[in-house]
Motif scaffolding. Structure first.
Motif, short mmCIF file in Angstrom:
data_model
loop_
_atom_site.label_atom_id
_atom_site.label_comp_id
_atom_site.label_asym_id
_atom_site.label_seq_id
_atom_site.Cartn_x
_atom_site.Cartn_y
_atom_site.Cartn_z
N UNK A 1 22.96 -12.50 45.75
CA UNK A 1 23.08 -11.16 45.17
C UNK A 1 24.44 -10.89 44.54
N UNK A 2 25.38 -11.87 44.59
CA UNK A 2 26.66 -11.68 43.92
C UNK A 2 26.42 -11.39 42.45
N UNK A 3 27.25 -10.56 41.88
CA UNK A 3 27.06 -10.17 40.48
C UNK A 3 28.14 -10.78 39.61
N UNK A 4 27.70 -11.24 38.47
CA UNK A 4 28.61 -11.79 37.49
C UNK A 4 28.08 -11.50 36.10
N UNK A 5 28.70 -12.15 35.12
CA UNK A 5 28.30 -11.93 33.75
C UNK A 5 28.11 -13.28 33.07
N UNK A 6 26.97 -13.43 32.44
CA UNK A 6 26.70 -14.64 31.67
C UNK A 6 26.20 -14.24 30.29
N UNK A 7 26.90 -14.71 29.30
CA UNK A 7 26.50 -14.47 27.92
C UNK A 7 26.31 -12.97 27.64
N UNK A 8 27.18 -12.14 28.23
CA UNK A 8 27.13 -10.70 27.99
C UNK A 8 26.11 -9.95 28.82
N UNK A 9 25.44 -10.62 29.74
CA UNK A 9 24.44 -9.99 30.59
C UNK A 9 24.87 -10.03 32.05
N UNK A 10 24.54 -8.98 32.79
CA UNK A 10 24.71 -9.04 34.24
C UNK A 10 23.77 -10.10 34.77
N UNK A 11 24.19 -10.76 35.84
CA UNK A 11 23.34 -11.80 36.42
C UNK A 11 23.70 -12.00 37.89
N UNK A 12 22.70 -12.38 38.67
CA UNK A 12 22.91 -12.82 40.04
C UNK A 12 22.34 -14.23 40.16
N UNK A 13 22.86 -15.02 41.09
CA UNK A 13 22.31 -16.36 41.29
C UNK A 13 20.81 -16.34 41.62
N UNK A 14 20.37 -15.35 42.41
CA UNK A 14 18.95 -15.27 42.73
C UNK A 14 18.10 -15.11 41.48
N UNK A 15 18.49 -14.19 40.61
CA UNK A 15 17.74 -13.98 39.37
C UNK A 15 17.77 -15.23 38.51
N UNK A 16 18.91 -15.88 38.45
CA UNK A 16 19.03 -17.11 37.65
C UNK A 16 18.05 -18.17 38.15
N UNK A 17 17.90 -18.29 39.46
CA UNK A 17 16.95 -19.26 40.00
C UNK A 17 15.53 -19.01 39.53
N UNK A 18 15.13 -17.74 39.52
CA UNK A 18 13.78 -17.41 39.03
C UNK A 18 13.66 -17.63 37.53
N UNK A 19 14.74 -17.40 36.79
CA UNK A 19 14.73 -17.67 35.35
C UNK A 19 14.53 -19.16 35.10
N UNK A 20 15.22 -20.00 35.84
CA UNK A 20 15.10 -21.45 35.68
C UNK A 20 13.62 -21.87 35.76
N UNK A 21 12.93 -21.39 36.77
CA UNK A 21 11.52 -21.76 36.95
C UNK A 21 10.65 -21.20 35.83
N UNK A 22 10.85 -19.94 35.50
CA UNK A 22 10.05 -19.31 34.45
C UNK A 22 10.29 -19.93 33.08
N UNK A 23 11.53 -20.32 32.82
CA UNK A 23 11.87 -20.97 31.55
C UNK A 23 11.08 -22.28 31.40
N UNK A 24 10.97 -23.05 32.46
CA UNK A 24 10.19 -24.29 32.41
C UNK A 24 8.71 -23.99 32.14
N UNK A 25 8.18 -22.95 32.79
CA UNK A 25 6.78 -22.57 32.56
C UNK A 25 6.56 -22.07 31.14
N UNK A 26 7.51 -21.33 30.62
CA UNK A 26 7.43 -20.83 29.25
C UNK A 26 7.25 -21.99 28.27
N UNK A 27 8.07 -23.02 28.41
CA UNK A 27 7.97 -24.16 27.50
C UNK A 27 6.73 -25.00 27.76
N UNK A 28 6.31 -25.09 29.01
CA UNK A 28 5.04 -25.77 29.31
C UNK A 28 3.90 -25.06 28.58
N UNK A 29 3.89 -23.74 28.64
CA UNK A 29 2.83 -22.97 27.98
C UNK A 29 2.85 -23.15 26.47
#
Length: 172
Positions: free
Chosen positions: A137-165
């Protein structure tokens, strides 16, 4: 942690489309494992003659898409690590087209790329397993967006599914 535990402000709006592609009831650590299996199984079933196919002149080949997944996974793992460790510097974006253009993915063997994806994701499994609830839940900034490591983990998985689709719809 499950995706439903994320607050809207834990990641930029753009990334929520990726998060929504994930199984809602799976914990992040379980999702990273099941997603790895789905992605690897999918790429292992791609016919040999399709790996260098482009559905339009300016689009990536499947080899390039897989290299993009690997590169993006590495970048997002670094971002998650930096934010978990309380990095205060805004983490930069990256030009994914440039990464693909200079990757020479089309000279690679599909099985080597699949293996590389497996090892990069496995490294990420260890990374995320060792984040405690506070770190996720730590908060930081990536590419101008707020981000937490937890959210990033879910993005990693969804990004792979997006390209699979996309591959399923436009390449196969």
């Amino acid at each position: 942690m499950k995706a439903e535990d994320l607050a809207q402000d834990e990641i930029g709006d753009f990334y929520w489309d990726y998060i929504r592609l994930n199984e809602k009831e799976e914990s992040l650590n379980d999702l990273l494992v099941s997603n790895q299996e789905k992605v690897i199984d999918f790429f292992q079933e791609i016919p040999e003659g399709k790996w260098k196919y482009r559905y339009a002149e300016d689009k990536w080949t499947i080899l390039e898409v897989l290299q993009h997944l690997i590169d993006t996974e590495r970048i997002f793992q670094y971002r998650a690590l930096a934010i978990a460790r309380k990095e205060q510097t805004s983490l930069p974006g990256y030009d994914h087209n440039s990464y693909v253009n200079f990757s020479e993915a089309n000279k690679r063997n599909p099985s080597d790329l699949i293996e590389e994806f497996k090892y990069v994701r496995s490294s990420g499994l260890y990374l995320f397993r060792n984040f405690n609830g506070v770190m996720l839940k730590n908060r930081g900034n990536m590419n101008g967006n707020n981000a937490t490591p937890g959210a990033i983990g879910f993005v990693i998985c969804g990004h792979a599914l997006h390209h699979r689709n996309i591959i399923k719809e436009r390449y196969l």
